[in-house]
Write an enzyme that holds these catalytic residues in place. Structure first.
Site, PDB file in Angstrom:
ATOM      1  N   ASP A  98       0.863  -1.172   0.000  1.00  0.00           N
ATOM      2  CA  ASP A  98       0.000   0.000   0.000  1.00  0.00           C
ATOM      3  C   ASP A  98       0.904   1.229   0.000  1.00  0.00           C
ATOM      4  O   ASP A  98       1.782   1.364   0.856  1.00  0.00           O
ATOM      5  CB  ASP A  98      -0.876  -0.015   1.272  1.00  0.00           C
ATOM      6  CG  ASP A  98      -2.257   0.555   1.023  1.00  0.00           C
ATOM      7  OD1 ASP A  98      -2.344   1.618   0.398  1.00  0.00           O
ATOM      8  OD2 ASP A  98      -3.243  -0.068   1.479  1.00  0.00           O
ATOM      9  N   ASP A 200      -2.969   4.625  -2.332  1.00  0.00           N
ATOM     10  CA  ASP A 200      -3.991   5.213  -1.472  1.00  0.00           C
ATOM     11  C   ASP A 200      -4.417   6.603  -1.964  1.00  0.00           C
ATOM     12  O   ASP A 200      -3.562   7.451  -2.241  1.00  0.00           O
ATOM     13  CB  ASP A 200      -3.386   5.330  -0.067  1.00  0.00           C
ATOM     14  CG  ASP A 200      -4.411   5.652   0.994  1.00  0.00           C
ATOM     15  OD1 ASP A 200      -5.309   4.843   1.211  1.00  0.00           O
ATOM     16  OD2 ASP A 200      -4.298   6.735   1.616  1.00  0.00           O
ATOM     17  N   GLU A 242      -6.406   4.045  -5.836  1.00  0.00           N
ATOM     18  CA  GLU A 242      -7.703   4.263  -5.192  1.00  0.00           C
ATOM     19  C   GLU A 242      -8.192   5.647  -5.615  1.00  0.00           C
ATOM     20  O   GLU A 242      -7.589   6.660  -5.267  1.00  0.00           O
ATOM     21  CB  GLU A 242      -7.571   4.200  -3.671  1.00  0.00           C
ATOM     22  CG  GLU A 242      -8.924   4.296  -2.971  1.00  0.00           C
ATOM     23  CD  GLU A 242      -8.837   4.756  -1.518  1.00  0.00           C
ATOM     24  OE1 GLU A 242      -9.793   4.525  -0.769  1.00  0.00           O
ATOM     25  OE2 GLU A 242      -7.825   5.371  -1.136  1.00  0.00           O
ATOM     26  N   HIS A 316     -11.310  -2.820   3.220  1.00  0.00           N
ATOM     27  CA  HIS A 316     -11.213  -2.496   4.649  1.00  0.00           C
ATOM     28  C   HIS A 316     -11.963  -1.217   5.027  1.00  0.00           C
ATOM     29  O   HIS A 316     -12.009  -0.865   6.209  1.00  0.00           O
ATOM     30  CB  HIS A 316      -9.736  -2.350   5.021  1.00  0.00           C
ATOM     31  CG  HIS A 316      -9.103  -1.170   4.345  1.00  0.00           C
ATOM     32  ND1 HIS A 316      -8.895  -1.134   2.974  1.00  0.00           N
ATOM     33  CD2 HIS A 316      -8.676   0.019   4.818  1.00  0.00           C
ATOM     34  CE1 HIS A 316      -8.367   0.039   2.656  1.00  0.00           C
ATOM     35  NE2 HIS A 316      -8.220   0.757   3.752  1.00  0.00           N
ATOM     36  N   ASP A 317     -12.486  -0.485   4.043  1.00  0.00           N
ATOM     37  CA  ASP A 317     -13.244   0.735   4.327  1.00  0.00           C
ATOM     38  C   ASP A 317     -14.744   0.533   4.142  1.00  0.00           C
ATOM     39  O   ASP A 317     -15.515   1.482   4.343  1.00  0.00           O
ATOM     40  CB  ASP A 317     -12.823   1.869   3.363  1.00  0.00           C
ATOM     41  CG  ASP A 317     -11.382   2.305   3.548  1.00  0.00           C
ATOM     42  OD1 ASP A 317     -10.888   2.252   4.692  1.00  0.00           O
ATOM     43  OD2 ASP A 317     -10.760   2.697   2.543  1.00  0.00           O
TER      44      ASP A 317
HETATM   45  C1  GLC Z   1      -7.890   5.452   1.959  1.00  0.00           C
HETATM   46  C2  GLC Z   1      -7.782   4.223   2.804  1.00  0.00           C
HETATM   47  C3  GLC Z   1      -8.390   4.513   4.153  1.00  0.00           C
HETATM   48  C4  GLC Z   1      -7.606   5.648   4.784  1.00  0.00           C
HETATM   49  C5  GLC Z   1      -7.548   6.855   3.877  1.00  0.00           C
HETATM   50  C6  GLC Z   1      -6.489   7.806   4.334  1.00  0.00           C
HETATM   51  O1  GLC Z   1      -9.210   5.783   1.682  1.00  0.00           O
HETATM   52  O2  GLC Z   1      -8.350   3.132   2.168  1.00  0.00           O
HETATM   53  O3  GLC Z   1      -8.420   3.382   4.977  1.00  0.00           O
HETATM   54  O4  GLC Z   1      -8.199   6.004   5.998  1.00  0.00           O
HETATM   55  O5  GLC Z   1      -7.218   6.512   2.559  1.00  0.00           O
HETATM   56  O6  GLC Z   1      -5.212   7.259   4.141  1.00  0.00           O
END
Ligand code: GLC
Ligand code: CA
Length: 548
Positions: A98, A200, A242, A316-317
């Site tokens: 990540d 991320d 992402e 995970h979110d």
């Molecule tokens: C992304 C991650 C999340 C995190 C955020 C800030 O959305 O998936 O879990 O809190 O970024 O890094």
């Protein structure tokens, strides 16, 4: 173009904190993951996307990094990380790290130094502004985790910018020194033999703070191309960004190989379908299949000629797939299998989030004190203060809160679900005595073995990887059906995503006097003609006979 390994791959996401606790301190760790590699090899996945394991004060469970080139003590050591890469590699599994570079932790030495003095060489690694005319924040931009995006630093009299928690200061991507530092770090990991990066919130790095542009800034694609040339070029790795803001057309910009940016992005249009237009994720909307199919089909079509899709129900979110899109009660097993079948049949790279392969459901915690997630807790506080009721907020959290996906992985029926010897950092799902890995492995009809067969199928059927996508029954409220065609071969993917028996007139494209069943979890169909009757959450993939 030659097809890439990651087009035929299935990726498994591990959230290390919640996967397996080998040393009995209540927190998952690298040793725990290494101990479960045989399990993942049995499942058949090609890569692991590892949520952050870097050194971190864990304000956001590791998405706040204080050293990109070391491992958090509670997860293990760099030597164990190297062992994980090697041991996974021996099993044909690559490790995708990540990459969290929109921000660092406030404990990262860059930020510590930047904060210590306005003359620090690292001051401009971050985004500092003078107070607004009234002495308050420079403007009214908000943090995703609640409150202002600006945090006051009394020592310098300036504010710094943070789109997430105040302990996650944003890096300033307008500073070339930031690019160099990040590229160097990426190459350091790539040289260790990792399989790539999940990036991320990467659509935020082109931000122009003063114009209040955060997602999709004008420099974004240029930064990604530059990153590609400096780190990824010439390496056979996968990258997945992402990008909450991506449209299908935007996704094509990111993932068209000719543009040399990313392999693919995670898009969320299908996810936000079940969010309230005004209140967002904290007020859930029911899952509507027709709208959902429209979204999926649009993304499939937009990336048909160039670019590539990622396919996922959960991470995970997000809440658990079965709870959100299936039936967590009577048809937990059937709906988990049906959801998996219709997702893995699509064109793109499927991602399996830990626990999805055994059909885990959302926990149902009664007290806000049982939740651990910073976003959930901050927003609960903020919204209750703004007049929202406790009941409404808890309903939102149970439907869409991030801790739904973060309960410990249940490995067996023993205490704490076999996650570890100590009480885990967050309460386990109450049903771990029945829903666990050991039980799933022992039952040939389990969700696990269905996932294993689906993953295998992708290896055997090139039409599932590269075939064209053609949607069918667009307006049917309960059935998801489409064709995948490659050369002369035609695969049909059909799933009843409802808890009811459904009968329908077969579309002409599906008529086939004889079919070869590739996967089914009710009786295997022998032919398709006239009317089609589907049981609750029945799904299958069949090869249709070649047209005469
Ligand atoms: C992304 C991650 C999340 C995190 C955020 C800030 O959305 O998936 O879990 O809190 O970024 O890094
Ligand atoms: Ca541990």
């Amino acid at each position: 173009m030659q097809r890439k390994w990651w087009q035929g791959a299935v990726v498994y996401q591990i959230y290390p904190r919640s996967f397996c606790d080998a040393n009995g301190d209540g927190v998952g760790d690298l040793a725990g993951i290494i101990g479960k590699l045989d399990y993942l090899e049995t499942l058949g996945v090609d890569a692991i996307w590892l949520s952050p394991v870097y050194r971190s004060p864990m304000d956001d469970n590791g998405y706040d990094i204080s050293d990109y080139q070391d491992i958090a003590a509670e997860f293990g050591t760099l030597a164990q990380m190297e062992t994980l890469i090697a041991e996974a590699g021996r099993r044909g599994i690559r490790i995708v790290m990540d990459l969290v570079v929109n921000h660092t932790s406030d404990e990262h030495p860059w930020f510590v130094d930047a904060k210590a003095s306005k003359d620090s060489p690292y001051r401009d690694f971050y985004i500092w502004r003078q107070p607004g005319p009234d002495g308050g924040p420079p403007d009214d931009q908000r943090s995703y985790f609640g409150g202002s995006a600006w945090e006051y630093d009394a020592a310098s009299g300036e504010y710094y910018f943070h789109l997430f928690s105040r302990r996650q200061p944003d890096l300033d991507w307008e500073n070339p020194a930031v690019h160099e530092a990040v590229h160097r770090m990426m190459n350091w990991w790539l040289d260790k033999g990792i399989g790539g990066f999940r990036m991320d919130v990467i659509d935020l790095i082109g931000k122009e703070v003063d114009k209040q542009i955060t997602a999709d800034g004008p420099c974004l694609h240029g930064l990604l191309r530059q990153m590609h040339e400096a780190t990824l070029a010439g390496r056979d790795v996968v990258t997945v960004g992402e990008t909450w803001s991506a449209t299908p057309e935007g996704a094509r910009l990111y993932s068209d190989p000719a543009r040399r940016e990313l392999s693919m992005v995670f898009s969320f249009e299908h996810v936000t379908q079940t969010w309230d237009a005004e209140h967002g994720k904290w007020r859930s909307r029911p899952f509507e299949l027709v709208a959902f199919k429209r979204v999926v089909s649009r993304w499939q079509a937009a990336l048909a000629e160039a670019g590539w899709n990622s396919l996922f129900w959960s991470n995970h979110d997000l809440p658990r797939a079965v709870s959100k899109y299936g039936d967590e009660g009577r048809f937990r097993v059937e709906s988990a299998k049906a959801l998996a079948t219709v997702l893995h049949g699509l064109r793109g790279t499927p991602y399996v989030y830990q626990g999805e392969e055994i059909g885990l459901v959302n926990p149902r915690f009664d007290s806000i004190d049982d939740y651990r997630d910073i976003e959930t807790l901050n927003l609960y506080r903020e919204r209750i203060a703004a007049g929202e009721t406790h009941e409404a907020m808890m309903a939102g959290i149970r439907a869409n809160g991030r801790d739904n996906a973060r309960t410990p992985m249940p490995w067996d029926a023993s205490e704490h679900g076999g996650f570890g010897k100590a009480a885990p950092w967050i309460r386990p799902n109450p049903d771990y005595a029945e829903v666990n890995v050991a039980a799933a492995l022992a039952d040939p009809d389990s969700v696990f073995h269905h996932y294993r067969r689906l993953i295998r199928l992708r290896k055997d059927e090139e039409a599932l990887v590269l075939g064209d996508y053609r949607p069918l029954l667009d307006e049917h409220p309960e059935v998801f059906a489409y064709l995948r065609t490659l050369g002369g071969r035609r695969l049909a993917v059909v799933g009843n995503l409802s808890p009811r028996d459904v009968e329908l007139a077969l579309p002409a494209e599906l008529e086939s006097a004889r079919v070869r069943c590739l996967i089914a979890h009710y009786d295997a169909p022998q032919s398709l003609s006239g009317r089609l009757a589907l049981r609750p959450y029945e799904a299958f993939i069949v090869e249709l006979a070649p047209p005469p």
